[in-house]
Design a protein around this motif. Structure first.
Motif, short mmCIF file in Angstrom:
data_model
loop_
_atom_site.label_atom_id
_atom_site.label_comp_id
_atom_site.label_asym_id
_atom_site.label_seq_id
_atom_site.Cartn_x
_atom_site.Cartn_y
_atom_site.Cartn_z
N ASP A 139 45.80 45.26 42.52
CA ASP A 139 46.08 45.43 41.09
C ASP A 139 46.86 46.74 40.98
O ASP A 139 46.27 47.82 40.91
N ARG A 142 46.20 48.84 37.74
CA ARG A 142 44.82 48.76 37.26
C ARG A 142 44.74 48.29 35.80
O ARG A 142 43.87 48.75 35.06
N ASP A 143 45.61 47.34 35.45
CA ASP A 143 45.50 46.79 34.10
C ASP A 143 44.45 45.68 34.04
O ASP A 143 44.13 45.17 32.97
N LYS A 144 43.95 45.29 35.23
CA LYS A 144 42.89 44.28 35.34
C LYS A 144 43.32 42.93 34.77
O LYS A 144 42.50 42.12 34.35
N GLN A 145 44.63 42.71 34.80
CA GLN A 145 45.19 41.45 34.30
C GLN A 145 46.11 40.79 35.34
O GLN A 145 45.90 39.65 35.73
N THR A 146 47.12 41.54 35.77
CA THR A 146 48.08 41.03 36.75
C THR A 146 47.80 41.67 38.11
O THR A 146 47.71 42.89 38.22
N TYR A 147 47.65 40.83 39.12
CA TYR A 147 47.35 41.33 40.46
C TYR A 147 47.95 40.39 41.49
O TYR A 147 48.46 39.30 41.16
N THR A 165 45.04 36.95 35.17
CA THR A 165 43.70 36.55 34.77
C THR A 165 43.74 35.38 33.78
O THR A 165 44.47 35.42 32.80
N HIS A 233 38.41 36.95 42.95
CA HIS A 233 39.38 37.23 41.90
C HIS A 233 38.78 37.99 40.72
O HIS A 233 39.40 38.09 39.66
N VAL A 235 38.78 40.73 39.21
CA VAL A 235 39.61 41.93 39.21
C VAL A 235 38.98 43.09 38.46
O VAL A 235 39.25 44.26 38.76
N TYR A 238 37.09 45.39 40.92
CA TYR A 238 37.70 45.81 42.18
C TYR A 238 37.43 47.29 42.46
O TYR A 238 37.21 48.08 41.54
#
Length: 244
Positions: A139, A142-147, A165, A233, A235, A238
């Motif tokens: 990630d 670290r937006d916890k959306q796109t990884y 996500t 997944h 995220v 993580y």
């Protein structure tokens, strides 16, 4: 008749060995240990020389870099965290342009190591056609959306995908990265180079998860460096890795 008896004996022996492994590792982690392995914080070693990918991790920089362990077992439907029966360790190194990841996977049953896939993005997770593999999730801001999801099997076949996500992973995304694997003794090793320019907006500290799918042991096992609630997944939970 004798062949059936022999097969039954082998299966009984494997069952006893499996039970022995299970009994040594079935105790759930206490709260203090669980906290220690939740949202772990890792540091990258700084490369002082050239890292030549050969799947060995023998360069001085690798030797002098901290090995992060243990891996925590992930059991679907089991909320109690336990240490993995078959352990692994991961090291991180960076230079000005690249992130290097080295993962050593220990195994007590190397003769059944599974590594069928030789094709990129074939995937290692098809039922009855699974491969042992190491999985890396990045990630970058670290937006916890796109990884991003990377995976490598013991034959160094690669899988990569861009993930968002709540959406299906985009396996058509092919990043610029390298992986080399080696198999020796009671372990197999993956050495990976990921140029950081694969990602946009890389922050000083990125989100990271390192997972292992072990289908060659006495029982199938999934483990990773952080305690997760859902699956690899997850995220939101993580670990972090300082890369700058």
């Amino acid at each position: 008749h004798y062949l059936l008896d022999a097969a039954a004996f082998v299966e009984k022996f494997r069952g006893l060995e499996r039970n022995k492994h299970d009994l040594a590792n079935t105790k759930a982690l206490d709260d203090a240990t669980r906290k220690q392995y939740t949202n772990r914080r890792f540091e990258c070693g700084k490369a002082t020389g050239t890292i030549n990918l050969d799947g060995k991790l023998t360069e001085k920089d690798w030797v002098n870099t901290v090995a992060n362990t243990p891996f925590v077992r992930f059991d679907y439907g089991d909320s109690k965290s336990k240490l993995a029966m078959e352990q692994a360790e991961v090291k991180f190194i960076r230079d000005d342009e690249n992130l290097y990841i080295g993962v050593v996977c220990h195994s007590s049953n190397m003769k059944t190591l599974k590594s069928k896939s030789r094709v990129r993005d074939h995937g290692f997770w098809a039922e009855k056609d699974e491969d042992d593999c190491v999985e890396i999730f990045v990630d970058p801001n670290r937006d916890k959306q796109t990884y991003y999801h990377f995976a490598v099997n013991p034959s160094a076949a690669k899988f990569d995908a861009k993930c968002v996500t709540g959406k299906k992973a985009d396996a058509s995304w092919n990043g610029d990265w390298e992986a080399v694997a080696s198999v020796e003794g009671k372990r197999w090793t993956v050495e990976i180079r990921i140029p950081l320019n694969n990602f946009k907006d890389v922050t000083e500290t990125i989100g990271i998860n390192i997972g292992r799918q072990n289908v060659s042991g006495f029982d199938k096992e999934w483990s990773c460096v952080s305690i997760l609630d859902k699956n690899f997944h997850d995220v939101v939970n993580y670990s972090t890795l300082r890369v700058k």
